[in-house]
Scaffold this motif. Structure first.
Motif, PDB file in Angstrom:
ATOM      1  N   ALA A 158       0.826  -1.208   0.000  1.00  0.00           N
ATOM      2  CA  ALA A 158       0.000   0.000   0.000  1.00  0.00           C
ATOM      3  C   ALA A 158       0.858   1.254   0.000  1.00  0.00           C
ATOM      4  O   ALA A 158       0.378   2.336  -0.335  1.00  0.00           O
ATOM      5  CB  ALA A 158      -0.909   0.008   1.230  1.00  0.00           C
ATOM      6  N   TYR A 159       2.134   1.143   0.347  1.00  0.00           N
ATOM      7  CA  TYR A 159       2.932   2.352   0.549  1.00  0.00           C
ATOM      8  C   TYR A 159       4.277   2.334  -0.164  1.00  0.00           C
ATOM      9  O   TYR A 159       5.017   3.307  -0.129  1.00  0.00           O
ATOM     10  CB  TYR A 159       3.178   2.592   2.045  1.00  0.00           C
ATOM     11  CG  TYR A 159       3.895   1.461   2.736  1.00  0.00           C
ATOM     12  CD1 TYR A 159       5.282   1.425   2.795  1.00  0.00           C
ATOM     13  CD2 TYR A 159       3.186   0.435   3.336  1.00  0.00           C
ATOM     14  CE1 TYR A 159       5.929   0.388   3.416  1.00  0.00           C
ATOM     15  CE2 TYR A 159       3.830  -0.601   3.966  1.00  0.00           C
ATOM     16  CZ  TYR A 159       5.206  -0.619   4.008  1.00  0.00           C
ATOM     17  OH  TYR A 159       5.867  -1.652   4.623  1.00  0.00           O
ATOM     18  N   ALA A 160       4.630   1.243  -0.821  1.00  0.00           N
ATOM     19  CA  ALA A 160       5.877   1.189  -1.580  1.00  0.00           C
ATOM     20  C   ALA A 160       5.601   0.513  -2.914  1.00  0.00           C
ATOM     21  O   ALA A 160       4.825  -0.432  -2.983  1.00  0.00           O
ATOM     22  CB  ALA A 160       6.953   0.431  -0.805  1.00  0.00           C
ATOM     23  N   ALA A 161       6.232   1.003  -3.987  1.00  0.00           N
ATOM     24  CA  ALA A 161       5.888   0.499  -5.310  1.00  0.00           C
ATOM     25  C   ALA A 161       7.102   0.453  -6.225  1.00  0.00           C
ATOM     26  O   ALA A 161       8.011   1.286  -6.133  1.00  0.00           O
ATOM     27  CB  ALA A 161       4.811   1.384  -5.945  1.00  0.00           C
ATOM     28  N   GLU A 198       3.464  10.293  -9.472  1.00  0.00           N
ATOM     29  CA  GLU A 198       2.560  11.261  -8.833  1.00  0.00           C
ATOM     30  C   GLU A 198       1.228  10.624  -8.485  1.00  0.00           C
ATOM     31  O   GLU A 198       0.653  10.894  -7.415  1.00  0.00           O
ATOM     32  CB  GLU A 198       2.373  12.468  -9.751  1.00  0.00           C
ATOM     33  CG  GLU A 198       3.608  13.348  -9.859  1.00  0.00           C
ATOM     34  CD  GLU A 198       3.508  14.406 -10.943  1.00  0.00           C
ATOM     35  OE1 GLU A 198       2.541  14.324 -11.751  1.00  0.00           O
ATOM     36  OE2 GLU A 198       4.378  15.293 -11.003  1.00  0.00           O
ATOM     37  N   ALA A 199       0.728   9.763  -9.363  1.00  0.00           N
ATOM     38  CA  ALA A 199      -0.535   9.072  -9.076  1.00  0.00           C
ATOM     39  C   ALA A 199      -0.374   8.130  -7.893  1.00  0.00           C
ATOM     40  O   ALA A 199      -1.272   8.027  -7.045  1.00  0.00           O
ATOM     41  CB  ALA A 199      -0.992   8.297 -10.312  1.00  0.00           C
ATOM     42  N   LEU A 200       0.761   7.451  -7.813  1.00  0.00           N
ATOM     43  CA  LEU A 200       1.014   6.547  -6.687  1.00  0.00           C
ATOM     44  C   LEU A 200       1.094   7.324  -5.379  1.00  0.00           C
ATOM     45  O   LEU A 200       0.547   6.901  -4.357  1.00  0.00           O
ATOM     46  CB  LEU A 200       2.317   5.776  -6.921  1.00  0.00           C
ATOM     47  CG  LEU A 200       2.272   4.704  -8.015  1.00  0.00           C
ATOM     48  CD1 LEU A 200       3.674   4.241  -8.361  1.00  0.00           C
ATOM     49  CD2 LEU A 200       1.427   3.521  -7.564  1.00  0.00           C
ATOM     50  N   VAL A 201       1.792   8.450  -5.400  1.00  0.00           N
ATOM     51  CA  VAL A 201       1.897   9.279  -4.196  1.00  0.00           C
ATOM     52  C   VAL A 201       0.523   9.761  -3.757  1.00  0.00           C
ATOM     53  O   VAL A 201       0.210   9.801  -2.558  1.00  0.00           O
ATOM     54  CB  VAL A 201       2.861  10.462  -4.437  1.00  0.00           C
ATOM     55  CG1 VAL A 201       2.817  11.448  -3.270  1.00  0.00           C
ATOM     56  CG2 VAL A 201       4.290   9.960  -4.641  1.00  0.00           C
ATOM     57  N   ALA A 202      -0.330  10.106  -4.701  1.00  0.00           N
ATOM     58  CA  ALA A 202      -1.693  10.548  -4.378  1.00  0.00           C
ATOM     59  C   ALA A 202      -2.487   9.439  -3.698  1.00  0.00           C
ATOM     60  O   ALA A 202      -3.401   9.706  -2.904  1.00  0.00           O
ATOM     61  CB  ALA A 202      -2.409  11.011  -5.644  1.00  0.00           C
ATOM     62  N   GLU A 203      -2.125   8.167  -3.988  1.00  0.00           N
ATOM     63  CA  GLU A 203      -2.804   7.028  -3.362  1.00  0.00           C
ATOM     64  C   GLU A 203      -2.213   6.676  -1.992  1.00  0.00           C
ATOM     65  O   GLU A 203      -2.731   5.801  -1.303  1.00  0.00           O
ATOM     66  CB  GLU A 203      -2.695   5.806  -4.269  1.00  0.00           C
ATOM     67  CG  GLU A 203      -3.448   5.948  -5.580  1.00  0.00           C
ATOM     68  CD  GLU A 203      -3.147   4.796  -6.529  1.00  0.00           C
ATOM     69  OE1 GLU A 203      -2.423   3.850  -6.118  1.00  0.00           O
ATOM     70  OE2 GLU A 203      -3.625   4.835  -7.677  1.00  0.00           O
ATOM     71  N   VAL A 205       1.364   6.103  -1.553  1.00  0.00           N
ATOM     72  CA  VAL A 205       2.706   5.527  -1.674  1.00  0.00           C
ATOM     73  C   VAL A 205       3.754   6.582  -1.312  1.00  0.00           C
ATOM     74  O   VAL A 205       3.667   7.725  -1.774  1.00  0.00           O
ATOM     75  CB  VAL A 205       2.951   5.008  -3.109  1.00  0.00           C
ATOM     76  CG1 VAL A 205       4.416   4.677  -3.341  1.00  0.00           C
ATOM     77  CG2 VAL A 205       2.084   3.788  -3.376  1.00  0.00           C
ATOM     78  N   SER A 206       4.718   6.203  -0.476  1.00  0.00           N
ATOM     79  CA  SER A 206       5.755   7.159  -0.092  1.00  0.00           C
ATOM     80  C   SER A 206       7.150   6.708  -0.511  1.00  0.00           C
ATOM     81  O   SER A 206       8.100   7.472  -0.384  1.00  0.00           O
ATOM     82  CB  SER A 206       5.740   7.389   1.429  1.00  0.00           C
ATOM     83  OG  SER A 206       6.006   6.182   2.114  1.00  0.00           O
ATOM     84  N   ARG A 491       0.271  -9.687   1.231  1.00  0.00           N
ATOM     85  CA  ARG A 491       1.068  -9.192   2.352  1.00  0.00           C
ATOM     86  C   ARG A 491       1.534  -7.781   2.025  1.00  0.00           C
ATOM     87  O   ARG A 491       1.982  -7.489   0.925  1.00  0.00           O
ATOM     88  CB  ARG A 491       2.303 -10.089   2.536  1.00  0.00           C
ATOM     89  CG  ARG A 491       3.250  -9.584   3.607  1.00  0.00           C
ATOM     90  CD  ARG A 491       4.406 -10.533   3.769  1.00  0.00           C
ATOM     91  NE  ARG A 491       5.272 -10.539   2.592  1.00  0.00           N
ATOM     92  CZ  ARG A 491       6.232  -9.648   2.375  1.00  0.00           C
ATOM     93  NH1 ARG A 491       6.446  -8.673   3.229  1.00  0.00           N
ATOM     94  NH2 ARG A 491       6.987  -9.722   1.285  1.00  0.00           N
ATOM     95  N   ILE A 492       1.404  -6.900   3.016  1.00  0.00           N
ATOM     96  CA  ILE A 492       1.823  -5.530   2.815  1.00  0.00           C
ATOM     97  C   ILE A 492       3.268  -5.398   3.243  1.00  0.00           C
ATOM     98  O   ILE A 492       3.682  -5.928   4.251  1.00  0.00           O
ATOM     99  CB  ILE A 492       0.959  -4.570   3.663  1.00  0.00           C
ATOM    100  CG1 ILE A 492      -0.525  -4.843   3.427  1.00  0.00           C
ATOM    101  CG2 ILE A 492       1.290  -3.122   3.369  1.00  0.00           C
ATOM    102  CD1 ILE A 492      -0.952  -4.704   2.003  1.00  0.00           C
ATOM    103  N   GLY A 493       4.053  -4.670   2.485  1.00  0.00           N
ATOM    104  CA  GLY A 493       5.435  -4.478   2.888  1.00  0.00           C
ATOM    105  C   GLY A 493       6.243  -3.832   1.779  1.00  0.00           C
ATOM    106  O   GLY A 493       5.864  -3.827   0.624  1.00  0.00           O
TER     107      GLY A 493
END
Length: 508
Positions: A158-161, A198-203, A205-206, A491-493
């Protein structure tokens, strides 16, 4: 319908499972495959279903010698399951599918679909065609049909891509089959990359990891030699993007402007994976690696001068054809000089279709094993010494989930430092979510992780943590729905930092 069918195909919805082998590119492709299947109406099978899904997809690697055996062993395991469940489908994609093509169906005639690295977007169509026509579908495109990032995605975090900036490779390393399977380098337009970030950050993702088979050659296809350093600097201007990483670069293309961009862009992390492969100039020449020991160590020296706390990791192949004891000693010399935080070491294995497979001077397994053990022992010693230098430092960690296998029993949490070192820390009294940031002091070092045994000094709740919490809440809500549809959210991570089995394909 069997009892297994009822448990997996709830309400007529077909389930899927994707099994991934190989490098980070394959991991990213698997996110696309999952997104395509869910876009087509499939739902993810519950964790631990072990081949009981309605559709099982193998996303394969062709780099290691045992890749074929692993695939056909797994396919053989599924054969009786499929025979007992009419309607179950098996698909094979990735590098091994691109290489073996019709051979897969000949060896495993119960496979329904074979697709290559260039046409992953066709998977749902091929599955449906195989179902209707009741015969295997083999479709291997010879060139890229659609850039993977244009396809639907089911991201593992949810936060890294991962963000793919190029596909393919223009190198001709004699041990590597990847360029033949993924084709020449094709770069994505900078504007498209930045729009996706930018779209990921808006969701929420950091952290993003820029991904390419030869990531810092980015720009060769679009005619801009400084395109990669410009891209790093542009990432630094995206508000809300806290961490930027990239993998895997090639020493040939690692220029001073990239080092400057890393040092001068605050959200580009002080971490570098720089594949060495060998420290011997004659072996590097035989490998068709376009640098030599002096050039490699010069890059390391420049990076350390510009980014003193950078953690540098590498890939090394032991036992390449013709490697003498003197050649191997040169590799050990580079390891001592470079002082890598981590090294992913591989015993050379023949790959049919590569020049190295036909070279004279193939090294006996016993010799390769002995050299490999000496290299691992040396690197373990250096990794531990380098980690000990972290003791007493105060670090900001991005909290991860699932990276500390003993966290539940030790009452700790785990996170990644800016340089990507894994840190286990004391669980604070206040709630901390994956994606949040904590400040800790390092108190102990082991070769492969650090400990922060004292109290957490600060906790910063983040939008990334909010994104994780939202995804978890949606998971719980769907799991409680009376329809019983099992979505099996992943799994989130944070994406794994170059795991041994997947690192660099041994070809960067």
């Amino acid at each position: 319908m069997s009892s297994i069918d009822r448990s997996q195909s709830v309400g007529g919805t077909r389930t899927y499972e994707v099994r991934t082998y190989g490098c980070q590119m394959n991991v990213h492709d698997s996110e696309r495959l999952a997104g395509l299947l869910e876009d087509a109406g499939y739902v993810r099978a519950p964790e631990g279903s072990d081949g009981e899904a309605d559709v099982v997809v193998f996303n394969t690697c062709a780099v290691r010698e045992n890749a074929d055996n692993k695939l056909y062993g797994n396919l053989g395991h599924l054969a009786p399951k499929k025979a007992a469940r009419p309607g179950m489908q098996i698909a094979v994609g990735g590098c091994l599918a691109q290489k073996d093509r019709d051979t897969i169906v000949k060896k495993a005639p119960w496979v329904d679909v074979v697709f290559g690295t260039h046409n992953i977007g066709k998977l749902p169509v091929l599955l449906e065609r195989a179902r209707v026509q009741e015969e295997a579908q083999v479709e291997i495109a010879e060139s890229l049909e659609a850039f993977p990032s244009t396809l639907p995605t089911r991201r593992e975090s949810a936060y890294a891509a991962w963000v793919s900036i190029s596909v393919g490779c223009n190198n001709t390393c004699t041990f590597c089959i990847v360029p033949a399977l993924r084709g020449k380098e094709k770069d994505r337009r900078p504007g498209d990359i930045l729009a996706e970030i930018e779209a990921l950050v808006a969701e929420g993702v950091s952290e993003i990891t820029l991904l390419g088979q030869n990531v810092n050659a980015y720009g060769s296809d679009i005619g801009d030699r400084e395109a990669f350093s410009k891209l790093l600097r542009a990432c630094g201007r995206i508000e809300g993007l806290e961490r930027v990483r990239f993998t895997s670069p090639h020493p040939r293309d690692f220029t001073d402007d990239v080092i400057a961009a890393m040092a001068e862009t605050p959200n580009v992390m002080p971490q570098l994976h720089m594949p060495l492969q060998s420290g011997s100039d004659p072996i590097l020449k035989a490998m068709r690696r376009s640098y030599r020991q002096e050039r490699f160590l010069g890059i390391i020296e420049k990076v350390r001068a510009a980014i003193p706390h950078a953690a540098i990791s590498t890939d090394i192949i032991v036992g390449f054809p013709g490697e003498t004891e003197e050649d191997f000693e040169q590799t050990l010399h580079v390891v001592r000089e470079a002082r890598f935080a981590q090294a992913f070491t591989f015993q050379y294995s023949k790959r049919p279709g590569t020049p190295a497979a036909e070279m004279d001077g193939q090294i006996p397994k016993k010799v390769v094993q002995e050299r490999y053990e000496r290299l691992v022992a040396l690197q373990e010693e250096i990794s531990w010494e380098e980690n000990k230098k972290q003791v007493g430092r105060t670090l900001e960690l991005m909290v991860a989930e699932g990276e500390g296998r003993k966290d539940d029993t030790t009452h700790r949490l785990s996170g990644r430092a800016p340089d990507n070192r894994l840190v286990h820390f004391t669980k604070p009294d206040q709630e901390v979510r994956p994606g949040d940031v904590v400040t800790v002091e390092i108190t102990y070092a082991a070769p492969h992780h650090l400990l922060a045994e004292g109290p957490v000094l600060a906790v910063r709740r983040t939008r990334a943590g909010d994104a994780w919490e939202k995804r978890n809440a949606e998971k719980a809500s769907k799991a409680s729905q009376p329809t019983g549809v099992l979505l099996g959210l992943p799994r989130i991570g944070v994406p794994e930092p170059l795991p041994v089995a997947a690192s660099g394909c041994g070809c960067d």
